[in-house]
Write an enzyme that holds these catalytic residues in place. Structure first.
Site, PDB file in Angstrom:
ATOM      1  N   CYS A   9      29.863  23.649 -18.500  1.00  0.00           N
ATOM      2  CA  CYS A   9      30.419  22.353 -18.902  1.00  0.00           C
ATOM      3  C   CYS A   9      31.924  22.309 -18.646  1.00  0.00           C
ATOM      4  O   CYS A   9      32.559  23.325 -18.361  1.00  0.00           O
ATOM      5  CB  CYS A   9      30.151  22.099 -20.381  1.00  0.00           C
ATOM      6  SG  CYS A   9      28.398  21.898 -20.785  1.00  0.00           S
ATOM      7  N   ASN A  26      35.037  21.759 -20.732  1.00  0.00           N
ATOM      8  CA  ASN A  26      35.460  21.761 -22.139  1.00  0.00           C
ATOM      9  C   ASN A  26      36.821  21.095 -22.309  1.00  0.00           C
ATOM     10  O   ASN A  26      37.746  21.329 -21.509  1.00  0.00           O
ATOM     11  CB  ASN A  26      35.538  23.187 -22.676  1.00  0.00           C
ATOM     12  CG  ASN A  26      34.173  23.832 -22.894  1.00  0.00           C
ATOM     13  OD1 ASN A  26      34.106  25.004 -23.240  1.00  0.00           O
ATOM     14  ND2 ASN A  26      33.099  23.081 -22.704  1.00  0.00           N
ATOM     15  N   GLY A  43      22.351  20.772 -17.650  1.00  0.00           N
ATOM     16  CA  GLY A  43      23.155  21.189 -18.780  1.00  0.00           C
ATOM     17  C   GLY A  43      24.651  21.070 -18.635  1.00  0.00           C
ATOM     18  O   GLY A  43      25.394  21.582 -19.485  1.00  0.00           O
ATOM     19  N   HIS A  96      32.752  17.612 -22.662  1.00  0.00           N
ATOM     20  CA  HIS A  96      32.658  17.475 -24.121  1.00  0.00           C
ATOM     21  C   HIS A  96      33.745  18.285 -24.824  1.00  0.00           C
ATOM     22  O   HIS A  96      34.411  19.155 -24.228  1.00  0.00           O
ATOM     23  CB  HIS A  96      31.274  17.940 -24.609  1.00  0.00           C
ATOM     24  CG  HIS A  96      31.014  19.405 -24.458  1.00  0.00           C
ATOM     25  ND1 HIS A  96      31.274  20.322 -25.450  1.00  0.00           N
ATOM     26  CD2 HIS A  96      30.517  20.118 -23.408  1.00  0.00           C
ATOM     27  CE1 HIS A  96      30.928  21.533 -25.033  1.00  0.00           C
ATOM     28  NE2 HIS A  96      30.470  21.444 -23.796  1.00  0.00           N
ATOM     29  N   TYR A 139      21.824  29.549 -25.427  1.00  0.00           N
ATOM     30  CA  TYR A 139      22.729  29.005 -26.429  1.00  0.00           C
ATOM     31  C   TYR A 139      22.152  27.720 -27.004  1.00  0.00           C
ATOM     32  O   TYR A 139      21.342  27.025 -26.387  1.00  0.00           O
ATOM     33  CB  TYR A 139      24.130  28.728 -25.845  1.00  0.00           C
ATOM     34  CG  TYR A 139      24.159  27.646 -24.786  1.00  0.00           C
ATOM     35  CD1 TYR A 139      24.296  26.301 -25.116  1.00  0.00           C
ATOM     36  CD2 TYR A 139      24.058  27.975 -23.430  1.00  0.00           C
ATOM     37  CE1 TYR A 139      24.327  25.315 -24.146  1.00  0.00           C
ATOM     38  CE2 TYR A 139      24.081  26.995 -22.451  1.00  0.00           C
ATOM     39  CZ  TYR A 139      24.218  25.661 -22.810  1.00  0.00           C
ATOM     40  OH  TYR A 139      24.242  24.691 -21.846  1.00  0.00           O
ATOM     41  N   ASP A 199       0.841  -1.199   0.000  1.00  0.00           N
ATOM     42  CA  ASP A 199       0.000   0.000   0.000  1.00  0.00           C
ATOM     43  C   ASP A 199       0.876   1.249   0.000  1.00  0.00           C
ATOM     44  O   ASP A 199       1.525   1.567   0.992  1.00  0.00           O
ATOM     45  CB  ASP A 199      -0.906  -0.025   1.239  1.00  0.00           C
ATOM     46  CG  ASP A 199      -1.902   1.129   1.262  1.00  0.00           C
ATOM     47  OD1 ASP A 199      -1.879   1.974   0.337  1.00  0.00           O
ATOM     48  OD2 ASP A 199      -2.709   1.179   2.208  1.00  0.00           O
ATOM     49  N   GLY A 220      -4.764   5.038  -2.216  1.00  0.00           N
ATOM     50  CA  GLY A 220      -5.321   4.141  -3.224  1.00  0.00           C
ATOM     51  C   GLY A 220      -4.324   3.597  -4.218  1.00  0.00           C
ATOM     52  O   GLY A 220      -4.708   2.924  -5.180  1.00  0.00           O
TER      53      GLY A 220
END
Length: 393
Positions: free
Chosen positions: A339, A341, A317, A321, A303, A217, A221
Site C-alpha cells: 500500500c 501509507n 490489496g 490509506h 495480516y 448471439d 446458446g
C-alpha cells in the site's frame, strides 16, 4: 399434285401460323370495355412463418397493387398486441418494439386491392429460446458515481459474467461517445470488454455508453438480454504521483501541483506495483485482510488490520490509506505490504479530495508493472497493445 409428306408439312406450318396469331391462355384477358384488368393485390410478411426467429428482427408487412388497412401482431400466449406503425403511404407496416424470447406471434394483415377487393393475410412465427441471457453489467455502476462523476483515468467496463464466444459481434454493438471527442478503444479481458481513451479523459468530458446487445448471439446458446444506455460525467483532473526514490507523493489538480506528502510504499518482499493505478473504491474505515488476495492466516505475510481513509488502487490489496505505525518511515523508507501509507492528516486530505476514477501513478517502487487484469490495470499496455486487445481485427 403434291406428295403426301409435302402436303402434310404445309398443313402443319399453316396451323402453327394460325396459333401464333391467336390469343392463348397466357395472354391477359381484357376487362369490360376492352381495358386491361388490374393486377391482384399481394401481401408479404417477413420474417417468414417458422421457428427460431431473432426477437430483435422487426416484423414487416408490405403490399403491392393495393394498400394496407390494418395489421395486428399478437403474442399468442399472452394475447398482448405488439406496437407497430403503418407507413403514411399505406404500403408497409412494421413493429416498433422488440419481440420477446421464446414466444409465438400471430400476424393478421388486411389490405384493399386497386380493384377495391379486400384481402387478408395471416402468418405465425416463434422466436428463439436462449440457453442463457447476458446482461450488460457496467463497472463502475452508474448509480455509484452519479453525484461525483468519475476521474480522468476511469475505464468503462462491460462485465457480461457469462462466456462470450462471439466477441467481435458483441463488440460491434458497444460504443462510448465522448464529448468533447477523444480517441479510445476496446480491450477484452476474459468476458469483460474494457474501454479507455488513448490518453486520460479531459476534465469535464461527458461519456454516453451504449450496449445494443438485445438479440445478439454471444455464442454457445447465449444471447443478449437487453439494450442499455448510460451517461457518465468526468470531474476535475486529479493525478497523484508516488515516487519510491523520493518517498514523496505529489498531487496535481487540473495539471497544477497542489500538495506534496511523505509516503511509504511496499517493502522489498511486497513492492507496490509500478504504473498508473485507478481508484476503484473508498472507505473511511476498512479492515484490510491479506486473505482476500490469497495470503491467509498461518501463511508468511498474512495480516489483518483496521485502517482509516482507505482508497483501493488495485484488486490485490493495494490502497492509499493512513497507517500510524509507519509514520516514522514515511518519507524515508518503504515498509508496507504494497500500500501507499500516509499519516492521518494527509490520508484524510487525500480521501476528501480524490475519488473514483482518479489516478495514482507509481514510479521507482521496485515492483512489477500493474497487470492489465488487476481490476483497472488498463493503463499498463501501450496504446498499440491496447488496440490489439480488440476482438475486431
Amino acid at each position: 399434285m403434291f406428295p403426301k409428306k409435302t402436303l402434310l408439312s404445309a398443313l402443319l406450318i399453316a396451323g402453327l401460323a394460325l396459333s401464333a396469331c391467336s390469343s392463348g391462355d397466357n395472354a391477359a384477358a381484357p376487362s369490360e370495355g376492352g381495358k386491361q384488368a388490374a393486377p391482384g393485390v399481394s401481401v408479404s410478411i417477413e420474417p417468414a412463418a417458422g421457428q427460431n426467429v431473432n426477437p430483435a428482427t422487426p416484423i414487416t408487412v408490405k403490399v403491392t397493387n393495393g394498400k394496407l388497412s390494418d395489421v395486428t401482431v399478437t403474442n399468442a400466449a399472452k394475447g398482448k398486441a405488439v406496437k407497430g406503425e403503418l407507413a403514411a403511404d399505406g404500403l408497409s407496416w412494421a413493429t416498433t418494439e422488440p419481440l420477446g424470447y421464446g414466444s409465438t406471434y400471430k400476424v393478421l394483415a388486411h389490405a384493399t386491392g386497386a380493384d377495391g377487393k379486400p384481402v387478408e393475410q395471416q402468418s405465425q412465427l416463434t422466436t428463439i429460446s436462449p440457453k442463457q441471457q447476458a446482461n450488460a453489467n457496467l463497472i463502475p455502476a452508474p448509480a455509484s458515481v452519479k453525484d461525483n462523476g468519475v476521474g480522468v483515468g476511469q475505464p468503462i467496463v462491460f462485465d457480461f459474467k457469462v462466456p462470450v464466444k462471439n466477441k467481435a459481434e458483441v463488440e460491434k454493438q458497444l460504443s462510448v461517445e465522448s464529448t468533447p471527442k477523444q480517441e479510445g478503444g476496446w480491450y477484452w479481458i476474459d468476458n469483460s470488454a474494457h474501454y479507455r481513451p488513448k490518453e486520460y479523459w479531459q476534465a469535464g468530458t461527458t461519456l454516453k455508453v451504449t450496449a445494443k446487445i438485445y438479440g445478439v448471439d454471444f455464442g454457445n446458446g447465449v444471447f443478449g438480454a437487453e439494450d442499455r444506455v448510460e451517461t457518465y460525467k468526468v470531474h476535475d483532473s486529479w493525478i497523484a504521483k508516488a515516487d519510491g526514490n523520493t518517498e514523496q507523493m505529489q498531487i496535481f489538480h487540473n495539471g497544477e501541483m497542489v500538495k506534496s506528502m511523505p509516503i511509504s510504499l511496499g517493502k522489498d518482499s511486497t513492492p507496490t506495483h509500478l504504473g498508473a493505478h485507478v481508484i476503484s473504491d473508498k472507505h473511511e474505515h476498512y479492515t484490510m485482510d491479506s486473505c482476500t488476495y490469497g495470503v491467509c492466516q498461518g501463511q508468511p505475510g498474512y495480516y489483518k488490520s483496521n485502517e482509516n481513509w482507505s482508497q483501493r488502487i488495485s484488486n490485490d490489496g493495494e490502497f492509499v490509506h493512513e497507517n500510524p505505525n509507519s509514520v516514522g518511515a514515511q518519507g524515508s523508507s518503504n515498509v508496507s505490504h504494497g500500500c501507499i501509507n500516509l499519516n492521518g492528516a494527509n490520508a484524510q486530505w487525500f480521501y476528501q479530495n480524490l475519488g473514483l476514477g482518479d489516478v495514482v501513478e507509481v514510479t521507482n517502487s521496485g515492483g512489477k508493472p500493474l497487470p492489465v487484469w488487476d481490476l483497472y490495470g488498463d493503463w499498463s499496455p501501450t496504446w498499440e497493445q491496447w488496440k490489439a486487445g480488440s476482438a475486431i481485427k
